[in-house]
Design an enzyme around this catalytic site. Structure first.
Site, mmCIF file in Angstrom:
data_model
loop_
_atom_site.group_PDB
_atom_site.id
_atom_site.type_symbol
_atom_site.label_atom_id
_atom_site.label_comp_id
_atom_site.label_asym_id
_atom_site.label_seq_id
_atom_site.Cartn_x
_atom_site.Cartn_y
_atom_site.Cartn_z
ATOM 1 C CE LYS A 1 1.565 28.436 84.579
ATOM 2 N NZ LYS A 1 2.140 28.277 83.193
ATOM 3 C CB SER B 1 -1.956 29.452 86.777
ATOM 4 O OG SER B 1 -1.306 29.540 85.559
ATOM 5 C CG HIS C 1 10.249 30.573 87.232
ATOM 6 N ND1 HIS C 1 9.464 31.696 87.131
ATOM 7 C CD2 HIS C 1 9.849 29.746 86.225
ATOM 8 C CE1 HIS C 1 8.643 31.552 86.097
ATOM 9 N NE2 HIS C 1 8.859 30.392 85.530
HETATM 10 S S1 PPS Z 1 5.402 30.221 83.584
HETATM 11 O O1 PPS Z 1 5.104 28.923 82.906
HETATM 12 O O2 PPS Z 1 5.739 29.998 84.987
HETATM 13 O O3 PPS Z 1 6.449 30.977 82.923
HETATM 14 O O4 PPS Z 1 4.018 31.021 83.530
HETATM 15 P P1 PPS Z 1 3.814 32.592 83.701
HETATM 16 O O5 PPS Z 1 4.111 33.277 82.424
HETATM 17 O O6 PPS Z 1 4.499 33.077 84.922
HETATM 18 O O7 PPS Z 1 2.247 32.688 84.010
HETATM 19 C C1 PPS Z 1 1.282 32.142 83.134
HETATM 20 C C2 PPS Z 1 -0.052 32.817 83.452
HETATM 21 O O8 PPS Z 1 -0.037 34.168 82.937
HETATM 22 C C3 PPS Z 1 -1.153 34.322 82.068
HETATM 23 N N1 PPS Z 1 -0.838 35.311 81.017
HETATM 24 C C4 PPS Z 1 -1.528 36.463 80.867
HETATM 25 N N2 PPS Z 1 -2.542 37.000 81.564
HETATM 26 C C5 PPS Z 1 -3.040 38.184 81.118
HETATM 27 N N3 PPS Z 1 -2.589 38.827 80.016
HETATM 28 C C6 PPS Z 1 -1.562 38.327 79.283
HETATM 29 N N4 PPS Z 1 -1.130 38.978 78.202
HETATM 30 C C7 PPS Z 1 -0.985 37.090 79.715
HETATM 31 N N5 PPS Z 1 0.014 36.300 79.233
HETATM 32 C C8 PPS Z 1 0.084 35.229 80.041
HETATM 33 C C9 PPS Z 1 -1.376 32.922 81.514
HETATM 34 O O9 PPS Z 1 -2.625 32.807 80.897
HETATM 35 C C10 PPS Z 1 -1.217 32.107 82.788
HETATM 36 O O10 PPS Z 1 -2.326 32.285 83.687
HETATM 37 P P2 PPS Z 1 -3.637 31.360 83.706
HETATM 38 O O11 PPS Z 1 -4.337 31.746 84.972
HETATM 39 O O12 PPS Z 1 -3.201 29.946 83.705
HETATM 40 O O13 PPS Z 1 -4.410 31.746 82.494
#
Ligand code: PPS
Length: 286
Positions: free
Chosen positions: A45, A130, A100
């Site tokens: 996340k 998140s 991860h």
């Molecule tokens: S995971 O499941 O662990 O692989 O998740 P991960 O990709 O690490 O993190 C997910 C969060 O990243 C946000 N996200 C983004 N934020 C801004 N811009 C873009 N393009 C973007 N893509 C993914 C996603 O919404 C999750 O954060 P939260 O706070 O839940 O919205």
């Protein structure tokens, strides 16, 4: 209905679904990293998929066709899962890999490899929030319980991939190696174009101004949330209850302020200060 259970591998809790001791052990001891691999590493996340989208766009000079036609899990497999390992083993180089894993479980072959690693970090309070929302609809994860309960689990490392503090501290120890690049979700937010330029420099990839603009455009939350290859909408119902939530949830910095009480936040800060003492790095959220 799928089981929402975890098992512990070398002290690290992992979902039962999709993981096995055999593939984790293979990953740690036998998997060979190649010099031209680019590996995105993060605590869950932290913005992993955002980075994967950025890398896919950079690699294709800002052209979105690849990221909009190939599933994220095939473009950048999660090497510690049984299925991701299989994709990685059949991936023609140069490979984009994702994990991860905490440093101690990462492939040992790293120590003799020139592969490039991009470590993505995020304000742990936003990581917590998140994860809390994601766990409600992502079946492999245990039910988060109340926010009060989840804050305790998170601070004690009783969540998948263990303690955020240990993860970040473990990887930070590698910070003087030339083949690791550290970047935060907050930096991506604050200056995506500048961050893309820094990533390009690390990768040795040159993009012109128009190509940079295209990367920034297609990696935006607005466009990425509608990209079916990246927004998790193709994940089967067995894994994800799409009616209960979306992977691309808010994509902002500081959402923790809307979810943690003052007391929870103060408690978090207290534990944070204790655990991060002596790390010697100032993070954007400090
Ligand atoms: S995971 O499941 O662990 O692989 O998740 P991960 O990709 O690490 O993190 C997910 C969060 O990243 C946000 N996200 C983004 N934020 C801004 N811009 C873009 N393009 C973007 N893509 C993914 C996603 O919404 C999750 O954060 P939260 O706070 O839940 O919205």
């Amino acid at each position: 209905m799928t089981e929402r259970t975890c098992f512990t591998y070398k002290g690290i809790p992992l979902p039962t679904m999709g993981y096995s001791e055999e593939s984790l052990s293979y990953m740690e001891n036998e998997f060979q990293l190649l010099d031209d691999d680019v590996v995105t590493v993060s605590y869950p996340k932290s913005g992993t998929n955002w980075m994967l989208e950025i890398l896919g766009l950079i690699w294709h000079d800002g052209d979105p066709s690849w990221v909009q036609s190939v599933l994220m899990s095939d473009r950048s497999p999660w090497i510690e899962t049984a299925s991701g390992l299989n994709v990685a083993l059949n991936y023609p180089p140069p490979r984009f890999l994702t994990t991860h894993l905490p440093f101690q479980l990462f492939p040992k072959s790293f120590l003799h490899s020139k592969c490039k690693i991009i470590y993505v970090m995020r304000n742990p309070k936003d990581v917590l929030v998140s994860h809390y929302h994601f766990a409600k609809f992502f079946q492999p994860l245990e039910e988060p319980g109340t926010m009060e309960e989840f804050v305790e689990k998170f601070l004690n490392g009783n969540v998948i991939y263990g303690s955020w503090f240990d993860h970040v501290k473990g990887w930070m120890k590698m910070k003087n190696r030339p083949n690791i690049f550290f970047i935060s979700y907050e930096e991506l937010h604050q200056d995506l174009r500048g961050s893309v330029k820094r990533i390009c420099y690390f990768l040795g990839k040159e993009l012109d101004s128009h190509q940079l603009d295209e990367v920034v455009k297609y990696a935006s939350f607005q466009i990425m949330k509608d990209n079916k290859m990246s927004n998790f909408s193709q994940i089967p119902e067995e894994y994800m209850n799409h009616k209960k939530g979306k992977f691309m949830r808010k994509g902002i910095c500081g959402d923790w302020k809307n979810h943690l009480t003052v007391a929870q936040s103060e408690h978090f800060d207290h534990v944070y200060q204790e655990k991060m003492q002596g790390v010697g790095v100032t993070f954007p959220w400090d």
